[in-house]
Design a protein around this motif. Structure first.
Motif, PDB file in Angstrom:
ATOM      1  N   UNK A 294       0.861  -1.184   0.000  1.00  0.00           N
ATOM      2  CA  UNK A 294       0.000   0.000   0.000  1.00  0.00           C
ATOM      3  C   UNK A 294       0.899   1.237   0.000  1.00  0.00           C
ATOM      4  N   UNK A 295       0.628   2.188  -0.905  1.00  0.00           N
ATOM      5  CA  UNK A 295       1.416   3.424  -0.930  1.00  0.00           C
ATOM      6  C   UNK A 295       0.455   4.585  -0.727  1.00  0.00           C
ATOM      7  N   UNK A 302       7.381  13.196  -6.241  1.00  0.00           N
ATOM      8  CA  UNK A 302       7.094  13.645  -7.611  1.00  0.00           C
ATOM      9  C   UNK A 302       8.421  13.858  -8.335  1.00  0.00           C
ATOM     10  N   UNK A 303       8.439  13.617  -9.655  1.00  0.00           N
ATOM     11  CA  UNK A 303       9.654  13.939 -10.410  1.00  0.00           C
ATOM     12  C   UNK A 303       9.590  15.408 -10.837  1.00  0.00           C
ATOM     13  N   UNK A 304      10.584  15.846 -11.620  1.00  0.00           N
ATOM     14  CA  UNK A 304      10.674  17.257 -12.019  1.00  0.00           C
ATOM     15  C   UNK A 304       9.430  17.741 -12.746  1.00  0.00           C
ATOM     16  N   UNK A 305       8.763  16.816 -13.436  1.00  0.00           N
ATOM     17  CA  UNK A 305       7.574  17.189 -14.226  1.00  0.00           C
ATOM     18  C   UNK A 305       6.264  17.012 -13.441  1.00  0.00           C
ATOM     19  N   UNK A 306       6.410  16.654 -12.210  1.00  0.00           N
ATOM     20  CA  UNK A 306       5.214  16.511 -11.360  1.00  0.00           C
ATOM     21  C   UNK A 306       4.562  15.140 -11.445  1.00  0.00           C
ATOM     22  N   UNK A 307       5.238  14.181 -12.123  1.00  0.00           N
ATOM     23  CA  UNK A 307       4.672  12.825 -12.191  1.00  0.00           C
ATOM     24  C   UNK A 307       5.005  12.037 -10.917  1.00  0.00           C
ATOM     25  N   UNK A 308       4.107  11.138 -10.548  1.00  0.00           N
ATOM     26  CA  UNK A 308       4.352  10.304  -9.365  1.00  0.00           C
ATOM     27  C   UNK A 308       5.550   9.386  -9.604  1.00  0.00           C
ATOM     28  N   UNK A 309       6.386   9.253  -8.588  1.00  0.00           N
ATOM     29  CA  UNK A 309       7.507   8.309  -8.699  1.00  0.00           C
ATOM     30  C   UNK A 309       7.261   7.192  -7.678  1.00  0.00           C
ATOM     31  N   UNK A 313       3.929  -1.292 -10.439  1.00  0.00           N
ATOM     32  CA  UNK A 313       2.741  -0.925 -11.238  1.00  0.00           C
ATOM     33  C   UNK A 313       1.529  -0.833 -10.329  1.00  0.00           C
ATOM     34  N   UNK A 314       0.566   0.003 -10.732  1.00  0.00           N
ATOM     35  CA  UNK A 314      -0.691   0.056  -9.969  1.00  0.00           C
ATOM     36  C   UNK A 314      -1.450  -1.255 -10.174  1.00  0.00           C
TER      37      UNK A 314
END
Ligand code: SAM
Length: 352
Positions: A294-295, A302-309, A313-314
């Protein structure tokens, strides 16, 4: 919400074996509706096929099996017999009953392969509530019922065991966490239960609650005795059947294992605990080589572009964010639908 559920069922394709799992078959209402859905679809396909209008890859040769699971030996047996008979001689659509706790299912239960669609209609059935021997009801007509509340006679703990053996503090916690009861009111009820030991019947429990809770409250009808009694019965039922533990096992192990990649899971929840566990599993479970974990949203970087790191896989792709509620007309016919919420998700990419 039957029509909504049916709208999520997969279509049958040529030569394909569709496997549908009803985790909570109960009296068989949903299983029967799903069976009928495929019987009608089969007839339509056959006609179109005969008339040469069949769409690419579509005819009536695909087999559909609906597996009806229930842990209740008694009501499960009646339903298995009824639906088994109902489907006798019907071509291309089969019903198979499984008497098991859904927290213990694995692919062996579905003849060794994964399923295309899973439905869960959580909680207790109206049939179980109405049976005096089961002790689920706080109705004044059933006050001499044993304080049992087990959905299966193989379960080790009864509501009487909790009321007579657990400490006052733990009973209070059960009422708050599993029944959404107010902390102060829960303390009074727990005290009253302990004071009146031994409790043997549902009537003894109702009396213990009525002893400390005013019959009604002008300020807040929610705090009236009937609602309080209903919350206490719910809390004990959830504890007796370990419903939180079983749901967590279902989402962490069973569903990821038994659902095909791209397969759909639809869960009908009726109370906050069930809905919270379902929502969190669908949005916060990630799979990597270390298994499923569970996360929490707050802990995702977030990475530099605002994507989840997040590593892995979900497990689930949510289909209906926020879930769906029953329509007004449905609530008018079935008052239980008022608190129902349908959450649907698809099994994400599976790790090889
Ligand atoms: C709300 S009723 C389902 C009614 C059903 N959908 C129908 O149309 O008749 C829930 C059913 O799920 C069963 N159940 C609850 N928890 C279960 C579990 N962990 N494993 C298997 N069956 C369970 C109960 O015994 C009950 O019969």
């Amino acid at each position: 919400m039957v029509e909504t559920i049916l709208s999520y069922l997969p279509k049958r394709k040529k030569g394909q074996q569709l496997k549908i799992c009803d985790l909570t078959c109960g009296g068989g209402g949903h299983s029967e509706a799903m069976l009928m859905h495929y019987v009608k679809e089969g007839k339509r396909n056959k006609e179109e096929y005969k008339e040469g209008q069949a769409k690419e890859g579509q005819d009536s040769t695909g087999e559909v099996t609906v597996y009806g699971v229930d842990q209740d030996e008694e009501s499960g047996k009646q339903t298995r017999e009824r639906l088994g008979k109902f489907m006798e001689g019907v071509e291309g659509v089969k019903f198979m009953g499984i008497n098991k706790n859904f927290g213990d299912l694995n692919c062996q239960d579905f003849q060794g392969s994964q399923v295309d669609f899973v439905l869960g209609d959580l909680g207790v059935s109206s049939h179980q509530i109405d049976l005096p021997s089961r002790g689920f009801s706080y109705s004044h007509e059933l006050t001499s019922s044993p304080l049992d509340m087990r959905m299966s006679s193989s379960l080790p703990l009864t509501a009487a065991d909790i009321c007579n053996e657990w400490s006052e503090e733990v009973i209070r916690k059960v009422l708050v966490e599993l029944g959404d009861e107010d902390w102060r009111v829960a303390g009074k009820i727990a005290g009253s239960i302990v004071e009146r030991r031994p409790l043997k019947t549902t009537g003894d429990l109702v009396d213990a609650i009525n002893n400390v809770v005013p019959k009604w409250s002008k300020k807040s009808p929610r705090k009236g005795a009937l609602k309080t009694t209903s919350r206490a019965f719910q809390a004990l039922r959830v504890a007796v059947n370990d419903e939180v533990g079983v749901l967590e096992r279902l989402f962490e192990k069973v569903l990821p294992e038994i659902t095909k990649s791209g397969g759909t899971v639809a869960v009908l929840t009726y109370q906050s605990m069930e809905d919270r566990v379902t929502k969190q599993a669908f949005t916060q479970h990630y799979e990597s080589n270390g298994g499923i974990r569970k996360v929490r949203k707050e802990s995702i970087e977030k990475d530099l572009w605002g994507n989840d790191v997040v590593e892995g896989e979900k497990v689930w792709d949510v289909v209906n964010r926020g879930g769906e509620k029953a329509r007004k007309e449905e609530v008018e016919v079935n008052s239980r639908a008022r608190s129902a919420r349908l959450r649907v998700a698809k099994r994400g990419k599976r790790l090889e």
